[in-house]
Scaffold this motif. Sequence first.
Motif: not given
Length: 108
Positions: A63-89
Motif C-alpha cells: 500500500x506504498x505507492x509513489x506518493x506515500x513513499x515520497x511523503x515518508x522519505x522526503x524529510x530524510x532527503x530535505x531538511x527544512x531548518x525553519x520550524x515555521x515553514x516545516x509544515x508548509x513545505x
Amino acid sequence: LSLIFYPLLQSLFKINSEACIQSSRKPEDILKIIACIPKINKDAVLFIVDFLIELEKSSAKTMMGVENLATVFSPGFLRCTDPSKMLLNTTYESLFMQNIIEARKKSK
C-alpha cells in the motif's frame, strides 16, 4: 532507513531546501539539482531512489505507492531548518521526491 538519514548532520541535498521546493514545481529542474550535489551524495540518492522504485513494484501488497513513499522519505532527503515553514513545505518536499522517483524511472 530513518536511522541512516536522521543522524546525518546535513541533508543529502547540500543546497538550499528552498531551491528544491521551487524545483518541485518544475520537474525538469530536478535533474539539474541532482547533478549539482557531490558525487557521494548523488550515489546515495540514486541508490535509495532505485530501492524505492523496487519497493513501489510491491505497492499492491505494501500500500506504498509513489506518493506515500515520497511523503515518508522526503524529510530524510530535505531538511527544512525553519520550524515555521516545516509544515508548509511538506507538500512541496513530497512532490520534489515524487518527481525524483519519476525522473529516475524514465532515465532507466
